[in-house]
Design an enzyme around this catalytic site. Structure first.
Site, PDB file in Angstrom:
ATOM      1  N   CYS A  53     -13.593  23.627 -38.356  1.00 31.55           N
ATOM      2  CA  CYS A  53     -14.029  24.673 -37.430  1.00 31.55           C
ATOM      3  C   CYS A  53     -14.534  25.932 -38.136  1.00 31.55           C
ATOM      4  O   CYS A  53     -13.763  26.808 -38.503  1.00 31.55           O
ATOM      5  CB  CYS A  53     -12.900  25.040 -36.480  1.00 31.55           C
ATOM      6  N   CYS A  55     -16.184  29.263 -39.824  1.00 32.81           N
ATOM      7  CA  CYS A  55     -15.834  30.118 -40.963  1.00 32.81           C
ATOM      8  C   CYS A  55     -14.332  30.218 -41.167  1.00 32.81           C
ATOM      9  O   CYS A  55     -13.881  30.441 -42.281  1.00 32.81           O
ATOM     10  CB  CYS A  55     -16.463  31.498 -40.816  1.00 32.81           C
TER      11      CYS A  55
END
Length: 144
Positions: A53, A55
Site C-alpha cells: 500500500c 508510500c
C-alpha cells in the site's frame, strides 16, 4: 488470466518480501505457523505487517530495518504480508488486541502478547526518523 495475474503479483512483491527477509525477518505464511510461533516465542518480537500500500509501505520496511541498529532491539523478527497471506495476517491480527487492522504496521510483542503498536496512520506522511523513533521508544521500554 488469473494465473498470469498471480505470477505478476508474485514478481511485484518479491522485492518487498526480500527486503525484510534479507534483514532477518521470518515470514509466517499460514495461520497455524502464526499461532505456533506466537504461542512458543519467549521474549520480545517485532511483527511487521507488510503491505504493498503506497508510500506507507515504502516507509515501513526501511524504517523497521533501520530500527534494528538501536542498542535495544527485539529478540525475534517476524512478518506477515497483508493482502497476500490473508489467513496468516488475520490470525496475527487476533493477537493485536485493542488495535484495528492496519497495514503496513508494526506490533511489538512480549511472550506472545501485544505490548505496543505502530499503526499505518503513524507511518504514512511521516519521515523515517520519526517512524524509527516510535519503534525504538517501544524497544527502550520493553526490550532487554
Amino acid at each position: 488470466m488469473n494465473m498470469f495475474f498471480n505470477q505478476y503479483m508474485d514478481d511485484m512483491i518479491k522485492p518487498m518480501r526480500e527486503e525484510l527477509t534479507n534483514a532477518g525477518f521470518k515470514e509466517l505464511m499460514t495461520p497455524e505457523e502464526v499461532a505456533e510461533t506466537f504461542e512458543q516465542t519467549k521474549g520480545t518480537a517485532l511483527v511487521v505487517v507488510n503491505s504493498v500500500c503506497g508510500c506507507a509501505a515504502g516507509l515501513a520496511r526501511p524504517s523497521a530495518i533501520a530500527s534494528l541498529k538501536h542498542d535495544k532491539k527485539p529478540d525475534h523478527l517476524f512478518t506477515v504480508f497483508a493482502g497476500q497471506e490473508k489467513e496468516a495476517t488475520a490470525k496475527a491480527r487476533e493477537y493485536f488486541e485493542g488495535y484495528p487492522p492496519s497495514s503496513p504496521s508494526f506490533a511489538l510483542m512480549k511472550d506472545g502478547k501485544i505490548v505496543g503498536m505502530v499503526e499505518r496512520h503513524d507511518i504514512e506522511d511521516n519521515d523515517p526518523e520519526n517512524i524509527v523513533g516510535k519503534l525504538t521508544t517501544l524497544y527502550d521500554e520493553y526490550c532487554g
